[in-house]
Enzyme design. Sequence first.
Site, mmCIF file in Angstrom:
data_model
loop_
_atom_site.group_PDB
_atom_site.id
_atom_site.type_symbol
_atom_site.label_atom_id
_atom_site.label_comp_id
_atom_site.label_asym_id
_atom_site.label_seq_id
_atom_site.Cartn_x
_atom_site.Cartn_y
_atom_site.Cartn_z
ATOM 1 N N CYS A 248 0.820 -1.443 -0.234
ATOM 2 C CA CYS A 248 -0.136 0.034 -0.040
ATOM 3 C C CYS A 248 1.043 1.204 -0.048
ATOM 4 O O CYS A 248 2.190 1.030 -0.238
ATOM 5 C CB CYS A 248 -1.138 -0.092 1.276
ATOM 6 S SG CYS A 248 -0.330 0.136 2.783
HETATM 7 C C1 RB5 Z 1 -4.271 5.171 0.722
HETATM 8 O O1 RB5 Z 1 -4.351 6.566 0.375
HETATM 9 C C2 RB5 Z 1 -3.268 4.882 1.872
HETATM 10 O O2 RB5 Z 1 -3.706 5.417 3.103
HETATM 11 C C3 RB5 Z 1 -2.646 3.310 1.909
HETATM 12 O O3 RB5 Z 1 -2.186 3.100 0.612
HETATM 13 C C4 RB5 Z 1 -1.834 2.903 2.801
HETATM 14 O O4 RB5 Z 1 -0.784 3.767 2.884
HETATM 15 C C5 RB5 Z 1 -2.241 2.761 4.111
HETATM 16 O O5 RB5 Z 1 -1.487 2.278 5.053
#
Ligand code: RB5
Length: 156
Positions: free
Chosen positions: A65
């Site tokens: 993420c």
């Molecule tokens: C999404 O914008 C972001 O919050 C996600 O990709 C991640 O970093 C969450 O921990």
Amino acid sequence: MRVAIGADHGGYPLKGILLDFLSAGGHEPLDCGAYGPGPSDYPDFARAVAEAVLRGDAERGILICGSGVGASVAANKFPGIRSAVCHDSFSAHQGVEDDNMNVISLGARVVGPELAKELVGFFLDARFSGAERHRRRLGKVEKIEEEYRGVCNELE
Ligand code: RB5
């Protein structure tokens, strides 16, 4: 090795790079999404990767993420999944050797593609040592999972 890989929109471009890296390295990647770059929710991919590992469809998992944090938090809710954000090579292999980490979480807004590939390489090459002290500690982690599963059921 069969490797499940999933990413939200923050990790989507890096997932493509790592899919190629895995295939080139002789691994069998299982793409758990996202399947496009639009906004998506990391728990959905944490679920898909965790379930693939728990079912035995994959031996290890990779989650991506933006920071790696959300994906790791979500993945660790699945009993039997041991995930951590690893942005240094020592943690990427020692997390497997000592802690039997089965899912690595990466932050695509933190590490670049070359470092991400290196981290995945260390993670996949590493094996759990099986040392008694590490088994004992992991046994305690499993006991926490068991005890609190009961508590959560009571609260429902
Ligand atoms: C999404 O914008 C972001 O919050 C996600 O990709 C991640 O970093 C969450 O921990």
